[in-house]
Design a protein around this motif. Structure first.
Motif, PDB file in Angstrom:
ATOM      1  N   UNK A   1       0.849  -1.188   0.000  1.00  0.00           N
ATOM      2  CA  UNK A   1       0.000   0.000   0.000  1.00  0.00           C
ATOM      3  C   UNK A   1       0.885   1.238   0.000  1.00  0.00           C
ATOM      4  N   UNK A   2       0.591   2.152  -0.893  1.00  0.00           N
ATOM      5  CA  UNK A   2       1.399   3.363  -0.959  1.00  0.00           C
ATOM      6  C   UNK A   2       0.971   4.342   0.125  1.00  0.00           C
ATOM      7  N   UNK A   3       1.926   5.138   0.559  1.00  0.00           N
ATOM      8  CA  UNK A   3       1.620   6.160   1.566  1.00  0.00           C
ATOM      9  C   UNK A   3       0.766   7.227   0.900  1.00  0.00           C
ATOM     10  N   UNK A   4      -0.317   7.581   1.567  1.00  0.00           N
ATOM     11  CA  UNK A   4      -1.213   8.605   1.052  1.00  0.00           C
ATOM     12  C   UNK A   4      -1.028   9.865   1.894  1.00  0.00           C
ATOM     13  N   UNK A   5      -1.216  11.012   1.284  1.00  0.00           N
ATOM     14  CA  UNK A   5      -1.062  12.275   1.998  1.00  0.00           C
ATOM     15  C   UNK A   5      -2.431  12.888   2.258  1.00  0.00           C
ATOM     16  N   UNK A   6      -2.628  13.319   3.504  1.00  0.00           N
ATOM     17  CA  UNK A   6      -3.895  13.933   3.873  1.00  0.00           C
ATOM     18  C   UNK A   6      -3.610  15.230   4.614  1.00  0.00           C
ATOM     19  N   UNK A   7      -4.433  16.226   4.362  1.00  0.00           N
ATOM     20  CA  UNK A   7      -4.311  17.526   5.022  1.00  0.00           C
ATOM     21  C   UNK A   7      -5.467  17.670   6.000  1.00  0.00           C
ATOM     22  N   UNK A   8      -5.130  17.927   7.272  1.00  0.00           N
ATOM     23  CA  UNK A   8      -6.148  18.184   8.294  1.00  0.00           C
ATOM     24  C   UNK A   8      -6.230  19.691   8.488  1.00  0.00           C
ATOM     25  N   UNK A   9      -7.416  20.263   8.283  1.00  0.00           N
ATOM     26  CA  UNK A   9      -7.635  21.695   8.521  1.00  0.00           C
ATOM     27  C   UNK A   9      -8.592  21.810   9.695  1.00  0.00           C
ATOM     28  N   UNK A  10      -8.058  22.208  10.852  1.00  0.00           N
ATOM     29  CA  UNK A  10      -8.866  22.305  12.075  1.00  0.00           C
ATOM     30  C   UNK A  10      -8.207  23.327  12.988  1.00  0.00           C
ATOM     31  N   UNK A  11      -9.016  24.201  13.580  1.00  0.00           N
ATOM     32  CA  UNK A  11      -8.455  25.250  14.446  1.00  0.00           C
ATOM     33  C   UNK A  11      -8.092  24.734  15.836  1.00  0.00           C
ATOM     34  N   UNK A  12      -8.546  23.543  16.198  1.00  0.00           N
ATOM     35  CA  UNK A  12      -8.291  22.990  17.528  1.00  0.00           C
ATOM     36  C   UNK A  12      -7.012  22.144  17.495  1.00  0.00           C
ATOM     37  N   UNK A  13      -5.971  22.616  18.188  1.00  0.00           N
ATOM     38  CA  UNK A  13      -4.673  21.934  18.170  1.00  0.00           C
ATOM     39  C   UNK A  13      -4.760  20.508  18.691  1.00  0.00           C
ATOM     40  N   UNK A  14      -5.565  20.281  19.737  1.00  0.00           N
ATOM     41  CA  UNK A  14      -5.695  18.931  20.292  1.00  0.00           C
ATOM     42  C   UNK A  14      -6.326  17.975  19.286  1.00  0.00           C
ATOM     43  N   UNK A  15      -7.346  18.442  18.594  1.00  0.00           N
ATOM     44  CA  UNK A  15      -8.005  17.594  17.587  1.00  0.00           C
ATOM     45  C   UNK A  15      -7.059  17.330  16.425  1.00  0.00           C
ATOM     46  N   UNK A  16      -6.330  18.359  15.976  1.00  0.00           N
ATOM     47  CA  UNK A  16      -5.353  18.166  14.891  1.00  0.00           C
ATOM     48  C   UNK A  16      -4.337  17.094  15.276  1.00  0.00           C
ATOM     49  N   UNK A  17      -3.805  17.212  16.494  1.00  0.00           N
ATOM     50  CA  UNK A  17      -2.769  16.282  16.931  1.00  0.00           C
ATOM     51  C   UNK A  17      -3.319  14.865  17.086  1.00  0.00           C
ATOM     52  N   UNK A  18      -4.465  14.722  17.730  1.00  0.00           N
ATOM     53  CA  UNK A  18      -5.057  13.396  17.927  1.00  0.00           C
ATOM     54  C   UNK A  18      -5.401  12.750  16.583  1.00  0.00           C
ATOM     55  N   UNK A  19      -5.966  13.543  15.678  1.00  0.00           N
ATOM     56  CA  UNK A  19      -6.343  13.030  14.357  1.00  0.00           C
ATOM     57  C   UNK A  19      -5.098  12.614  13.578  1.00  0.00           C
ATOM     58  N   UNK A  20      -4.061  13.446  13.652  1.00  0.00           N
ATOM     59  CA  UNK A  20      -2.810  13.132  12.957  1.00  0.00           C
ATOM     60  C   UNK A  20      -2.224  11.808  13.460  1.00  0.00           C
ATOM     61  N   UNK A  21      -2.156  11.645  14.769  1.00  0.00           N
ATOM     62  CA  UNK A  21      -1.599  10.421  15.350  1.00  0.00           C
ATOM     63  C   UNK A  21      -2.413   9.204  14.910  1.00  0.00           C
ATOM     64  N   UNK A  22      -3.749   9.316  14.983  1.00  0.00           N
ATOM     65  CA  UNK A  22      -4.618   8.199  14.575  1.00  0.00           C
ATOM     66  C   UNK A  22      -4.374   7.801  13.125  1.00  0.00           C
ATOM     67  N   UNK A  23      -4.294   8.778  12.254  1.00  0.00           N
ATOM     68  CA  UNK A  23      -4.142   8.485  10.822  1.00  0.00           C
ATOM     69  C   UNK A  23      -2.754   7.932  10.504  1.00  0.00           C
TER      70      UNK A  23
END
Length: 126
Positions: A1-23
């Motif tokens: 499986x190739x690495x896919x790139x995703x952009x998270x646009x969210x003003x909440x730093x905690x949500x950005x970080x948690x979402x990034x780690x999960x993905x």
């Protein structure tokens, strides 16, 4: 499986970080982040991610305005967009389904199933 790139646009730093780690951990995504709609527009055009996770409620430029700007730009109009929203009312859900989005994921979401939800939404898009 190739690495896919995703952009998270969210003003909440905690949500950005948690979402990034999960993905990154569960879905092997290469994750980019932006803390505002305007920053997201710049990163989307420059980086051309495979998909965008976009928060609806943000100060300044909200998610729907950001979405419209992404759609209006030939550089970013074909990037699949998944909306992240705490707005789960049926009227809002109907409004979101009229938009050309890959999916709508309601907050709070299960971090362990987020990667699967994103993959499922993008199965025909990537």
């Amino acid at each position: 499986m190739t690495i896919k790139r995703i952009l998270i646009i969210d003003d909440d730093a905690d949500i950005r970080e948690a979402t990034q780690i999960c993905l990154e951990i569960t879905g092997e995504w290469d994750v980019l982040t932006a803390s505002s709609g305007s920053e997201g527009l710049i990163k989307a055009a420059a980086e051309k991610p495979d998909a965008i996770l976009l928060d609806i409620m943000m100060p300044g430029m909200d998610g729907l305005t950001t979405f419209q700007n992404l759609q209006d730009n030939p550089e970013t109009q074909n990037i699949p967009i998944i909306l992240l929203t705490a707005k789960a009312q049926s009227a809002e859900q109907r409004q979101f389904t009229r938009l050309k989005v890959a999916a709508v994921i309601t907050k709070p979401y299960d971090p362990f199933s987020l990667s699967d939800q994103v993959a499922e939404a993008l199965v025909e898009k990537l």
